[in-house]
Design a protein around this motif. Structure first.
Motif, PDB file in Angstrom:
ATOM      1  N   LEU A 109       0.840  -1.207   0.000  1.00 38.87           N
ATOM      2  CA  LEU A 109       0.000   0.000   0.000  1.00 38.87           C
ATOM      3  C   LEU A 109       0.872   1.253   0.000  1.00 38.87           C
ATOM      4  CD1 LEU A 109      -2.884  -0.906   2.484  1.00 38.87           C
ATOM      5  CD2 LEU A 109      -2.923  -0.921  -0.023  1.00 38.87           C
ATOM      6  N   THR A 110       2.039   1.162   0.656  1.00 38.13           N
ATOM      7  CA  THR A 110       2.933   2.333   0.689  1.00 38.13           C
ATOM      8  C   THR A 110       3.467   2.624  -0.721  1.00 38.13           C
ATOM      9  OG1 THR A 110       3.568   1.787   2.964  1.00 38.13           O
ATOM     10  CG2 THR A 110       5.030   3.266   1.750  1.00 38.13           C
ATOM     11  N   ASN A 111       3.817   1.602  -1.483  1.00 39.74           N
ATOM     12  CA  ASN A 111       4.387   1.771  -2.827  1.00 39.74           C
ATOM     13  C   ASN A 111       3.356   1.587  -3.924  1.00 39.74           C
ATOM     14  OD1 ASN A 111       7.056   2.069  -1.737  1.00 39.74           O
ATOM     15  ND2 ASN A 111       7.125  -0.178  -1.427  1.00 39.74           N
ATOM     16  N   HIS A 112       2.089   1.290  -3.529  1.00 39.63           N
ATOM     17  CA  HIS A 112       0.997   1.117  -4.479  1.00 39.63           C
ATOM     18  C   HIS A 112       1.267  -0.034  -5.433  1.00 39.63           C
ATOM     19  CE1 HIS A 112      -0.509   4.892  -2.927  1.00 39.63           C
ATOM     20  NE2 HIS A 112       0.648   5.552  -3.316  1.00 39.63           N
ATOM     21  N   HIS A 113       1.861  -1.125  -4.890  1.00 38.56           N
ATOM     22  CA  HIS A 113       2.093  -2.315  -5.715  1.00 38.56           C
ATOM     23  C   HIS A 113       0.879  -3.231  -5.588  1.00 38.56           C
ATOM     24  CE1 HIS A 113       6.738  -1.648  -5.167  1.00 38.56           C
ATOM     25  NE2 HIS A 113       6.213  -0.827  -6.106  1.00 38.56           N
ATOM     26  N   TYR A 114      -0.183  -2.841  -6.234  1.00 40.52           N
ATOM     27  CA  TYR A 114      -1.434  -3.570  -6.060  1.00 40.52           C
ATOM     28  C   TYR A 114      -1.413  -4.952  -6.726  1.00 40.52           C
ATOM     29  CZ  TYR A 114      -3.098   1.027  -4.654  1.00 40.52           C
ATOM     30  OH  TYR A 114      -3.247   2.207  -4.034  1.00 40.52           O
ATOM     31  N   LEU A 115      -0.702  -5.038  -7.839  1.00 39.10           N
ATOM     32  CA  LEU A 115      -0.695  -6.292  -8.571  1.00 39.10           C
ATOM     33  C   LEU A 115      -0.012  -7.396  -7.762  1.00 39.10           C
ATOM     34  CD1 LEU A 115      -1.343  -7.835 -11.139  1.00 39.10           C
ATOM     35  CD2 LEU A 115       0.846  -7.051 -12.119  1.00 39.10           C
ATOM     36  N   VAL A 131      -9.201   1.837  -3.542  1.00 41.20           N
ATOM     37  CA  VAL A 131      -8.941   0.637  -4.329  1.00 41.20           C
ATOM     38  C   VAL A 131      -9.089  -0.583  -3.388  1.00 41.20           C
ATOM     39  CG1 VAL A 131      -7.238  -0.654  -5.645  1.00 41.20           C
ATOM     40  CG2 VAL A 131      -7.401   1.821  -5.909  1.00 41.20           C
ATOM     41  N   THR A 132      -9.773  -1.611  -3.901  1.00 41.06           N
ATOM     42  CA  THR A 132      -9.943  -2.861  -3.134  1.00 41.06           C
ATOM     43  C   THR A 132      -9.213  -3.969  -3.867  1.00 41.06           C
ATOM     44  OG1 THR A 132     -12.100  -2.192  -2.285  1.00 41.06           O
ATOM     45  CG2 THR A 132     -11.578  -4.562  -2.220  1.00 41.06           C
ATOM     46  N   ILE A 133      -8.255  -4.570  -3.190  1.00 38.85           N
ATOM     47  CA  ILE A 133      -7.494  -5.680  -3.765  1.00 38.85           C
ATOM     48  C   ILE A 133      -7.953  -6.933  -3.022  1.00 38.85           C
ATOM     49  CG2 ILE A 133      -5.204  -6.652  -4.131  1.00 38.85           C
ATOM     50  CD1 ILE A 133      -5.441  -3.045  -3.177  1.00 38.85           C
ATOM     51  N   ASP A 134      -8.393  -7.966  -3.787  1.00 39.78           N
ATOM     52  CA  ASP A 134      -8.879  -9.193  -3.124  1.00 39.78           C
ATOM     53  C   ASP A 134      -8.241 -10.414  -3.760  1.00 39.78           C
ATOM     54  OD1 ASP A 134     -10.177  -9.702  -5.520  1.00 39.78           O
ATOM     55  OD2 ASP A 134     -12.092  -8.881  -4.812  1.00 39.78           O
ATOM     56  N   SER A 135      -8.634 -11.555  -3.180  1.00 38.47           N
ATOM     57  CA  SER A 135      -8.036 -12.835  -3.600  1.00 38.47           C
ATOM     58  C   SER A 135      -8.830 -13.501  -4.696  1.00 38.47           C
ATOM     59  CB  SER A 135      -7.935 -13.780  -2.393  1.00 38.47           C
ATOM     60  OG  SER A 135      -9.230 -14.006  -1.845  1.00 38.47           O
ATOM     61  N   PRO A 188      -9.680 -14.254  -8.268  1.00 41.92           N
ATOM     62  CA  PRO A 188      -9.029 -14.025  -9.576  1.00 41.92           C
ATOM     63  C   PRO A 188      -9.973 -13.421 -10.612  1.00 41.92           C
ATOM     64  CG  PRO A 188      -8.713 -16.288  -8.806  1.00 41.92           C
ATOM     65  CD  PRO A 188      -9.678 -15.653  -7.906  1.00 41.92           C
ATOM     66  N   ASP A 189     -11.245 -13.568 -10.371  1.00 43.19           N
ATOM     67  CA  ASP A 189     -12.209 -13.087 -11.364  1.00 43.19           C
ATOM     68  C   ASP A 189     -12.466 -11.597 -11.244  1.00 43.19           C
ATOM     69  OD1 ASP A 189     -12.472 -15.674 -12.240  1.00 43.19           O
ATOM     70  OD2 ASP A 189     -14.152 -16.131 -10.853  1.00 43.19           O
ATOM     71  N   THR A 190     -11.946 -10.984 -10.241  1.00 44.67           N
ATOM     72  CA  THR A 190     -12.155  -9.540 -10.078  1.00 44.67           C
ATOM     73  C   THR A 190     -10.823  -8.845 -10.204  1.00 44.67           C
ATOM     74  OG1 THR A 190     -11.890  -9.674  -7.687  1.00 44.67           O
ATOM     75  CG2 THR A 190     -14.126  -9.935  -8.558  1.00 44.67           C
ATOM     76  N   SER A 191     -10.862  -7.513 -10.311  1.00 47.35           N
ATOM     77  CA  SER A 191      -9.652  -6.708 -10.469  1.00 47.35           C
ATOM     78  C   SER A 191      -9.765  -5.528  -9.520  1.00 47.35           C
ATOM     79  CB  SER A 191      -9.500  -6.217 -11.907  1.00 47.35           C
ATOM     80  OG  SER A 191      -8.421  -5.329 -11.994  1.00 47.35           O
ATOM     81  N   TYR A 192      -8.630  -5.030  -9.118  1.00 46.71           N
ATOM     82  CA  TYR A 192      -8.672  -3.892  -8.195  1.00 46.71           C
ATOM     83  C   TYR A 192      -9.172  -2.640  -8.890  1.00 46.71           C
ATOM     84  CZ  TYR A 192      -4.051  -3.150 -10.386  1.00 46.71           C
ATOM     85  OH  TYR A 192      -3.023  -2.999 -11.273  1.00 46.71           O
ATOM     86  N   PHE A 193      -9.335  -2.758 -10.222  1.00 46.97           N
ATOM     87  CA  PHE A 193      -9.915  -1.613 -10.912  1.00 46.97           C
ATOM     88  C   PHE A 193     -11.432  -1.614 -10.825  1.00 46.97           C
ATOM     89  CE2 PHE A 193      -5.817  -2.392 -13.107  1.00 46.97           C
ATOM     90  CZ  PHE A 193      -5.236  -1.157 -12.904  1.00 46.97           C
ATOM     91  N   ASP A 194     -11.985  -2.785 -10.418  1.00 48.06           N
ATOM     92  CA  ASP A 194     -13.450  -2.871 -10.343  1.00 48.06           C
ATOM     93  C   ASP A 194     -13.945  -2.079  -9.138  1.00 48.06           C
ATOM     94  OD1 ASP A 194     -13.326  -4.563 -12.493  1.00 48.06           O
ATOM     95  OD2 ASP A 194     -13.423  -6.409 -11.257  1.00 48.06           O
ATOM     96  N   GLU A 195     -15.064  -1.501  -9.341  1.00 46.70           N
ATOM     97  CA  GLU A 195     -15.669  -0.771  -8.222  1.00 46.70           C
ATOM     98  C   GLU A 195     -16.553  -1.740  -7.431  1.00 46.70           C
ATOM     99  OE1 GLU A 195     -17.803   2.615  -9.506  1.00 46.70           O
ATOM    100  OE2 GLU A 195     -16.061   3.611 -10.397  1.00 46.70           O
ATOM    101  N   THR A 196     -16.235  -1.841  -6.181  1.00 47.91           N
ATOM    102  CA  THR A 196     -17.023  -2.722  -5.294  1.00 47.91           C
ATOM    103  C   THR A 196     -17.376  -1.969  -4.021  1.00 47.91           C
ATOM    104  OG1 THR A 196     -14.999  -3.554  -4.271  1.00 47.91           O
ATOM    105  CG2 THR A 196     -15.921  -4.828  -6.123  1.00 47.91           C
ATOM    106  N   GLU A 197     -18.459  -2.409  -3.432  1.00 47.12           N
ATOM    107  CA  GLU A 197     -18.885  -1.784  -2.163  1.00 47.12           C
ATOM    108  C   GLU A 197     -18.060  -2.380  -1.016  1.00 47.12           C
ATOM    109  OE1 GLU A 197     -22.948  -1.084   0.513  1.00 47.12           O
ATOM    110  OE2 GLU A 197     -22.992  -2.316  -1.309  1.00 47.12           O
TER     111      GLU A 197
END
Length: 729
Positions: free
Chosen positions: A76-82, A109-113, A115-124
């Motif tokens: 999160l500090t370096n924004h290495h979301y991938l 940004v929400t990063i999850d486990s 695989p079918d979603t991306s941190y670019f997706d908007e989620t609640e």
């Protein structure tokens, strides 16, 4: 609901009946308790294991959440979301974590486990994520399917919150978890049960073994063997119980021995008693094959024992009985060892063992096989007589008694024990009537009708004394000079309900033999004193003479009872004269003197009755307290033609005059007899010439109208004669 306890109680009863053994019940009880405890243990363990599983799931969720939070800080500090997304997917791939996500609020940004979603997706954002953003603290939520935890992601240096981490961990299904827990605990329980059952059985056997031994001993005791051993070497409660039971059995054994001794052993002589004698006789009435044995019973009664007992006391009497018992037993042992009269074959075994017993008082009995000839039985009976009559040394005193023996044989003389003993008793009394100190066989005495009559008369006399059937009559005494009534002799009569008025000749002998003479004499004395007091109150002073038996004089307390009777009735002692036969007076002068001395001091006078029929000693006469001779009627009746009788009467009258004795002539029936007596100095006479014995009311009327008889003659054959022994009164 009320039926349930009853059903349970019934089932328990059925189960206990099905398992009667203490060891089986103990094992069943332990097994039941073990199973019950196992069920409880499984339930508790299952509950605790379930809680542990729940706590472990929470702990795992927290640990994984903390790991995700630390991993997310540099990314999160370096924004290495991938890179962060790849790591979350790797964590979720382990199968423990259902999903994991990290939220970066700076860039939303929400990063999850997934695989079918991306941190670019908007989620609640998740609700827990929002709560963490609002509070800055960890948030935890549990459901039946999962454990969800959200944690803040903070900078390791400044502590500023960089974002949030959310982890969801799957929980094992409850049913599966319980099955797993139960299976594990059941396996453990079965292992323990396999180990505990043999241990329990072994412990039960060791625990029950002494109880079984104690139970076996109790069964042995209950069967009559009081010498059974008890397991008393133990130190526990069973040992205490065994020792207490042993002591109790020892007490019972001693009590049983004492009871047996009291029931079957005579306490004085230590011989078998009457009951033991009866059982021994009954047990040997029949031999092998049911054939009757010939059994002989010898009934032994000691002669003169009562005189010894009363003279020297009961201690000397008991010692005499012991010595007699020893002699009888010794003679019986000698006979059993050597054979009856030495004629029995050595090879011939007697039908049963002889036995000597004490039946009570001074009565003994011997039972023995009657296989020998009658001559041998007679010889043995004579040996018994000789055995008893030998002088005895008791406490330095020489004593002598005799033995009257009656012999009866089963089945010749009776069909059972009662008949045999009764007939032996009858034969014994026949021996006594002929002088005693001899043996008499029942078969040789008169027809037993006389004996039966004696027994019946004795029973009726006892009832007569209880019912006051005994009464008295009075025969006047006449002064030979003034021809006035100077007194009366009191004579007993029995007012028998069936046979009428009986004179003493019918019952005096029975009273003497049975010992009832004492009660009879006391009754006559009481009636005489009462009537004398009635006459005295009416102004008639009438001296009365009452006969006294040797049994009364021998009875302890005789003097006291006479004085008490006088005191109770109010009859003056100086008006009472007691008559004792010459035979009685001379038999034991010292005892007579001792018994009559206090009465003489009280004012009572004494007369020797039937004087001339015994063997008087002048030395004894001087010491005895008599002041009156009564000439026996046998001499008076012979005055008419027997010069010997005339000489004897003259001698008696002369001796009485020299000794200053009063003289009363009995049985005067003729004027000639009266004239002879008066010529030779006789002072008083009585007999049918003057009057027959009569009741008190008739005596009063007769005395008031009495005048000198003129040539009257009494009927010599009358049953009312003084000398008559008939029963008519």
């Amino acid at each position: 609901m009320g039926e349930t306890p009853r059903v349970v109680t019934k089932l328990v009863g059925i189960l206990l009946a099905w398992l009667p053994g203490l060891s089986s019940r103990f094992v069943l009880l332990v097994a039941g308790l073990f199973l019950a405890l196992s069920v409880v243990m499984i339930m508790v363990a299952s509950y605790l294991d379930l809680r542990d599983e729940e706590q472990r799931a929470v702990s795992d969720a927290k640990a994984i959440g903390a790991t995700v939070s630390r991993l997310a800080v540099p990314h999160l500090t370096n924004h290495h979301y991938l890179i962060l997304e790849q790591e979350l997917e790797s964590i979720a791939a382990s199968g423990v974590v259902e999903f994991a996500q990290v939220y970066d609020p700076a860039r939303t940004v929400t990063i999850d486990s997934d695989p079918d979603t991306s941190y670019f997706d908007e989620t609640e954002n998740h609700a827990l994520v929002r709560e963490v953003l609002d509070t800055g603290h960890d948030q935890l939520r549990q459901t039946r399917e999962r454990v969800e935890i959200a944690l803040p992601v903070r900078d390791m240096v400044s502590g500023d919150m960089l974002g949030t981490a959310l982890v969801s961990v799957k929980r094992m299904p409850v049913n599966g978890m319980l099955l797993s827990i139960w299976g594990r605990n059941i396996v453990i329980t079965l292992v323990l049960l396999v180990f505990c059952v043999p241990v329990t059985i072994h412990f039960a056997e060791n625990f029950v073994r002494p109880i079984n031994a104690l139970t076996q001993a109790a069964h042995t005791v209950s069967s009559g063997n009081f010498d059974a051993p008890f397991p008393v070497d133990r130190k526990d409660e069973i040992g205490v119980l065994a020792r207490a039971y042993r002591d109790m059995v020892a007490t019972i054994r001693n009590n049983m021995a004492r009871i047996h001794e009291l029931a079957y052993v005579d306490p004085v002589t230590r011989l078998p008693n009457r009951e033991s004698f009866r059982q021994h006789f009954n047990a040997n009435m029949e031999g092998a094959g049911g054939k009757p044995n010939r059994v002989c019973v010898l009934f032994i009664d000691l002669d003169r024992f009562k005189r010894v007992n009363d003279s020297y006391g009961h201690d000397h009497g008991d010692a005499l009985l012991k010595e007699v018992a020893t002699r009888l037993q010794r003679l019986l042992d000698t006979r059993a060892r050597d054979g009856a009269a030495g004629k029995e074959s050595v090879d011939r075994k007697p039908a049963f063992a002889p036995l000597v017993a004490r039946l009570g008082g001074d009565e003994f009995a011997v039972v023995l096989p009657a296989e020998m000839p009658m001559e041998d039985l007679r010889l043995f009976a004579e040996q018994l007589v000789q055995c008893v009559e030998q002088p005895l040394e008791i406490s330095g005193l020489t004593m002598a008694v005799g033995a009257s023996i009656g012999v009866s044989v089963y089945p010749d003389d009776g069909e059972d024990y009662t008949a045999i003993l009764k007939n032996a008793d009858i034969a014994m009394y026949a021996a006594k009537r002929t002088g005693g100190n001899r043996a008499c066989f029942y078969q040789e005495i008169e027809s037993d009708s006389h004996a039966h009559e004696r027994i019946r008369l004795e029973a009726e006399l006892k009832i007569a004394l209880l019912r006051d059937e005994i009464t008295i009559v009075f025969q006047p005494k006449i002064d030979c000079t003034s021809m006035s009534v100077v007194g009366a002799e009191v004579l007993a009569r029995w007012n028998h309900p069936d046979r009428g008025l009986l004179s003493p000749g019918c019952f005096i002998d029975v009273a003497e033999e049975s010992g009832l003479i004492t009660r009879l004499g006391e009754r006559v004395l009481d009636l005489a004193c009462r009537q004398g007091r009635v006459w005295l109150d009416a102004g008639q002073r009438m001296p009365l003479a009452v006969n006294v038996s040797i049994r009364q004089i021998e009875q302890p307390g005789f003097t006291t009872r006479v004085l008490e009777t006088l005191d109770f009735t109010g009859f003056p002692a100086e008006l009472l004269q007691l008559e004792v036969t010459e035979t009685v007076a001379m038999a034991d002068p010292e005892q007579v003197s001792e018994a009559t001395g206090p009465l003489l001091k009280a004012g009572i006078t004494f007369a020797i009755d039937d004087f001339g029929t015994g063997y008087s000693s002048l030395a004894h006469l001087q010491r005895l307290p008599f002041n009156t001779f009564k000439i026996d009627q046998s001499f008076v009746s012979g005055l008419a033609g027997d010069h010997h009788s005339r000489s004897i009467v003259k001698t008696i009258l002369a001796m009485a005059k020299s000794l200053r004795y009063e003289v009363v002539a009995e049985g005067v029936e003729t004027i000639d007899q009266q004239a002879f007596l008066m010529e030779n100095g006789c002072t008083t006479a009585q007999g049918f010439l003057f009057a027959r014995p009569m009741p008190a009311d008739r005596f009063e009327a007769w005395a008031a109208a009495f005048t000198r008889p003129q040539g009257a003659q009494a009927d010599p054959a009358s049953p009312d004669r003084n000398s008559a022994s008939g029963c008519a009164a």
